[in-house]
Motif scaffolding. Sequence first.
Motif, PDB file in Angstrom:
ATOM      1  N   VAL A  99       0.062   7.255  -6.540  1.00 33.43           N
ATOM      2  CA  VAL A  99       0.167   7.208  -5.083  1.00 33.43           C
ATOM      3  C   VAL A  99       1.401   6.413  -4.676  1.00 33.43           C
ATOM      4  O   VAL A  99       1.930   5.611  -5.458  1.00 33.43           O
ATOM      5  CB  VAL A  99      -1.104   6.595  -4.444  1.00 33.43           C
ATOM      6  CG1 VAL A  99      -2.327   7.434  -4.780  1.00 33.43           C
ATOM      7  CG2 VAL A  99      -1.292   5.152  -4.887  1.00 33.43           C
ATOM      8  N   GLN A 158       3.329   2.242  -0.509  1.00 33.31           N
ATOM      9  CA  GLN A 158       2.654   1.678   0.658  1.00 33.31           C
ATOM     10  C   GLN A 158       1.136   1.777   0.545  1.00 33.31           C
ATOM     11  O   GLN A 158       0.406   0.921   1.068  1.00 33.31           O
ATOM     12  CB  GLN A 158       3.120   2.361   1.954  1.00 33.31           C
ATOM     13  CG  GLN A 158       2.625   3.784   2.178  1.00 33.31           C
ATOM     14  CD  GLN A 158       3.597   4.830   1.655  1.00 33.31           C
ATOM     15  OE1 GLN A 158       4.504   4.494   0.881  1.00 33.31           O
ATOM     16  NE2 GLN A 158       3.441   6.078   2.081  1.00 33.31           N
ATOM     17  N   GLU A 159       0.644   2.798  -0.173  1.00 36.54           N
ATOM     18  CA  GLU A 159      -0.802   2.917  -0.368  1.00 36.54           C
ATOM     19  C   GLU A 159      -1.302   1.875  -1.359  1.00 36.54           C
ATOM     20  O   GLU A 159      -2.400   1.329  -1.212  1.00 36.54           O
ATOM     21  CB  GLU A 159      -1.159   4.322  -0.845  1.00 36.54           C
ATOM     22  CG  GLU A 159      -0.896   5.413   0.173  1.00 36.54           C
ATOM     23  CD  GLU A 159      -1.669   5.226   1.470  1.00 36.54           C
ATOM     24  OE1 GLU A 159      -2.821   4.739   1.414  1.00 36.54           O
ATOM     25  OE2 GLU A 159      -1.117   5.546   2.525  1.00 36.54           O
ATOM     26  N   ARG A 193      -1.374  -1.480   0.497  1.00 38.68           N
ATOM     27  CA  ARG A 193      -2.450  -1.504   1.476  1.00 38.68           C
ATOM     28  C   ARG A 193      -3.813  -1.703   0.806  1.00 38.68           C
ATOM     29  O   ARG A 193      -4.626  -2.521   1.256  1.00 38.68           O
ATOM     30  CB  ARG A 193      -2.466  -0.206   2.292  1.00 38.68           C
ATOM     31  CG  ARG A 193      -3.608  -0.156   3.299  1.00 38.68           C
ATOM     32  CD  ARG A 193      -3.583   1.091   4.159  1.00 38.68           C
ATOM     33  NE  ARG A 193      -4.776   1.176   4.976  1.00 38.68           N
ATOM     34  CZ  ARG A 193      -4.946   0.556   6.135  1.00 38.68           C
ATOM     35  NH1 ARG A 193      -3.985  -0.214   6.610  1.00 38.68           N
ATOM     36  NH2 ARG A 193      -6.079   0.692   6.817  1.00 38.68           N
ATOM     37  N   GLN A 194      -4.066  -0.981  -0.262  1.00 37.57           N
ATOM     38  CA  GLN A 194      -5.360  -1.089  -0.940  1.00 37.57           C
ATOM     39  C   GLN A 194      -5.571  -2.481  -1.537  1.00 37.57           C
ATOM     40  O   GLN A 194      -6.693  -2.996  -1.556  1.00 37.57           O
ATOM     41  CB  GLN A 194      -5.459  -0.022  -2.024  1.00 37.57           C
ATOM     42  CG  GLN A 194      -5.610   1.387  -1.491  1.00 37.57           C
ATOM     43  CD  GLN A 194      -7.058   1.812  -1.322  1.00 37.57           C
ATOM     44  OE1 GLN A 194      -7.967   1.186  -1.856  1.00 37.57           O
ATOM     45  NE2 GLN A 194      -7.272   2.883  -0.573  1.00 37.57           N
ATOM     46  N   ILE A 232      -2.155  12.039   2.630  1.00 37.64           N
ATOM     47  CA  ILE A 232      -1.300  10.841   2.659  1.00 37.64           C
ATOM     48  C   ILE A 232      -0.078  11.073   3.544  1.00 37.64           C
ATOM     49  O   ILE A 232       0.309  10.213   4.357  1.00 37.64           O
ATOM     50  CB  ILE A 232      -0.857  10.462   1.229  1.00 37.64           C
ATOM     51  CG1 ILE A 232      -2.052   9.967   0.407  1.00 37.64           C
ATOM     52  CG2 ILE A 232       0.234   9.377   1.266  1.00 37.64           C
ATOM     53  CD1 ILE A 232      -1.740   9.719  -1.060  1.00 37.64           C
ATOM     54  N   PHE A 256       0.870   8.960   7.012  1.00 35.81           N
ATOM     55  CA  PHE A 256       2.131   8.209   7.051  1.00 35.81           C
ATOM     56  C   PHE A 256       2.965   8.624   8.255  1.00 35.81           C
ATOM     57  O   PHE A 256       3.560   7.776   8.939  1.00 35.81           O
ATOM     58  CB  PHE A 256       2.910   8.440   5.756  1.00 35.81           C
ATOM     59  CG  PHE A 256       4.214   7.689   5.700  1.00 35.81           C
ATOM     60  CD1 PHE A 256       4.226   6.320   5.468  1.00 35.81           C
ATOM     61  CD2 PHE A 256       5.423   8.341   5.889  1.00 35.81           C
ATOM     62  CE1 PHE A 256       5.424   5.614   5.425  1.00 35.81           C
ATOM     63  CE2 PHE A 256       6.628   7.646   5.847  1.00 35.81           C
ATOM     64  CZ  PHE A 256       6.621   6.272   5.615  1.00 35.81           C
ATOM     65  N   ARG A 281      -7.007   6.467   9.453  1.00 37.91           N
ATOM     66  CA  ARG A 281      -6.475   5.595   8.388  1.00 37.91           C
ATOM     67  C   ARG A 281      -7.601   5.098   7.479  1.00 37.91           C
ATOM     68  O   ARG A 281      -7.469   5.085   6.250  1.00 37.91           O
ATOM     69  CB  ARG A 281      -5.755   4.429   9.046  1.00 37.91           C
ATOM     70  CG  ARG A 281      -5.170   3.356   8.148  1.00 37.91           C
ATOM     71  CD  ARG A 281      -4.053   3.852   7.279  1.00 37.91           C
ATOM     72  NE  ARG A 281      -4.523   4.128   5.925  1.00 37.91           N
ATOM     73  CZ  ARG A 281      -3.717   4.380   4.916  1.00 37.91           C
ATOM     74  NH1 ARG A 281      -2.405   4.416   5.084  1.00 37.91           N
ATOM     75  NH2 ARG A 281      -4.199   4.610   3.722  1.00 37.91           N
ATOM     76  N   ASP A 337      -8.213   5.721   3.408  1.00 34.59           N
ATOM     77  CA  ASP A 337      -8.427   4.622   2.454  1.00 34.59           C
ATOM     78  C   ASP A 337      -9.560   4.952   1.493  1.00 34.59           C
ATOM     79  O   ASP A 337      -9.430   4.813   0.272  1.00 34.59           O
ATOM     80  CB  ASP A 337      -8.770   3.323   3.195  1.00 34.59           C
ATOM     81  CG  ASP A 337      -7.599   2.778   4.002  1.00 34.59           C
ATOM     82  OD1 ASP A 337      -6.448   3.052   3.638  1.00 34.59           O
ATOM     83  OD2 ASP A 337      -7.863   2.079   4.999  1.00 34.59           O
ATOM     84  N   LEU A 359      -9.339   8.106  -1.320  1.00 35.40           N
ATOM     85  CA  LEU A 359      -8.470   8.075  -2.493  1.00 35.40           C
ATOM     86  C   LEU A 359      -9.177   7.589  -3.755  1.00 35.40           C
ATOM     87  O   LEU A 359      -8.531   7.400  -4.792  1.00 35.40           O
ATOM     88  CB  LEU A 359      -7.243   7.191  -2.208  1.00 35.40           C
ATOM     89  CG  LEU A 359      -6.348   7.661  -1.057  1.00 35.40           C
ATOM     90  CD1 LEU A 359      -5.222   6.653  -0.811  1.00 35.40           C
ATOM     91  CD2 LEU A 359      -5.765   9.041  -1.337  1.00 35.40           C
TER      92      LEU A 359
END
Length: 396
Positions: free
Chosen positions: A91, A94-95, A98-99, A300, A304, A320, A324, A327
């Motif tokens: 991924v 940015q993912e 974030r996670q 995704i 974005f 959003r 989350d 994924l």
Amino acid sequence: MFWLNLLHIYQPPQQKEEIIKKITLESYSKILNILKKHPKEKITLNINGSLTEQFAQYGFKNIIDDIKKLAEKGQIELVASAKYHLILPLVPEQEIIRQIKLNNETNKKYFGEIYQPKGFFIPELAYSFKVAKILKKLGYQWIVLDEIAHKEKKTQDENNFYQIKGLNNFYVFFRNRKISNLFFTGEIKNSKDFFKILSVKRQIKNNALITALDGENLGHHQLKMAEIWQEILNSKKLQTMTYSEYLAMNSMKNIKEVEPQECSWASKESELKKGVPFAYWNNPNNKIHQLQWKLTKLAIKIVFQLKQKYSDTLKYQNIRKELDQSLFSCQYWWATMDPNWSPRMIKKGAEKLLKVIELAYDAQFVNLDFFQKAENLYNKIIFTTKETQKNSKFKI
């Protein structure tokens, strides 16, 4: 001999309450009770925020409290991870970030100030240098990888400590796959079996035995394994220590730079030779995987793009949040067919990914053509899954 044992516990988002309850009784509670009965024993623990929240949701606050108390006593070292257990190398950056932040927020909320992770558990130990650079940038000190990641195929030894080349002061532990997997395969029936295999594998000569495994192996996947683990602790033949304690103790040792290869803790040599490091989640020869990732990337991409214009809106925040959770790695793992197979989990993942696009369409953020493109991919996933089921040995 020191034993560094990392237990990883996780459940996918929106897991059934009865499953959480069953695994808690069979495994999680047993692990914590054994530690309470053995105040000198230690483990390193990863708990993904997805599971932490579900403990609170389903009335298992006692589990959260026990983890917190054992961490405060120094028996548990808590590490960081990605909240919904996604395969990080697959991924965008940015993912990943974030996670990690979501995971920290959740675990900080429930465990308080004791949650100050120095180490990071990469879901499925799925490694790439891209991921290592991000973790180093975020301030983490170490990771653990499977021994297959070490090109020289050596686990930790008493003469070297390992640092990832190009990342100063960012360390890597290599777990012993054989010994780690003993807690899953059912090969051992008691502590004597464990020490016999440990001796044959000549691990006794090493300064540390490093293991990393699913905590669910202790009592859930293998019903008597929690008791065997307790037997091993009772033997007093191994001195348990957390990963960070061992790192601090060996800070003056020889530092050897290594360049781990992309892989996971399930990788096979044959897969790596073919350039397929994450075959259980993204196999180029798996039709379902390829369809899943087309839908994943579409979801995704749209989230974005929408962020730039709608990030302050409640509708975007709902979209959003759905992304989350969508994924999570299980949907791809259960499509592997080697031997993992669950049409239910494949469908659940596809539904959540489609929901991301559906919410965007309902909010009039995307047009009908875009939604139909996503819906077409979803239908192909379901159709291919049914055809695979029909033409294979798998049972629902």
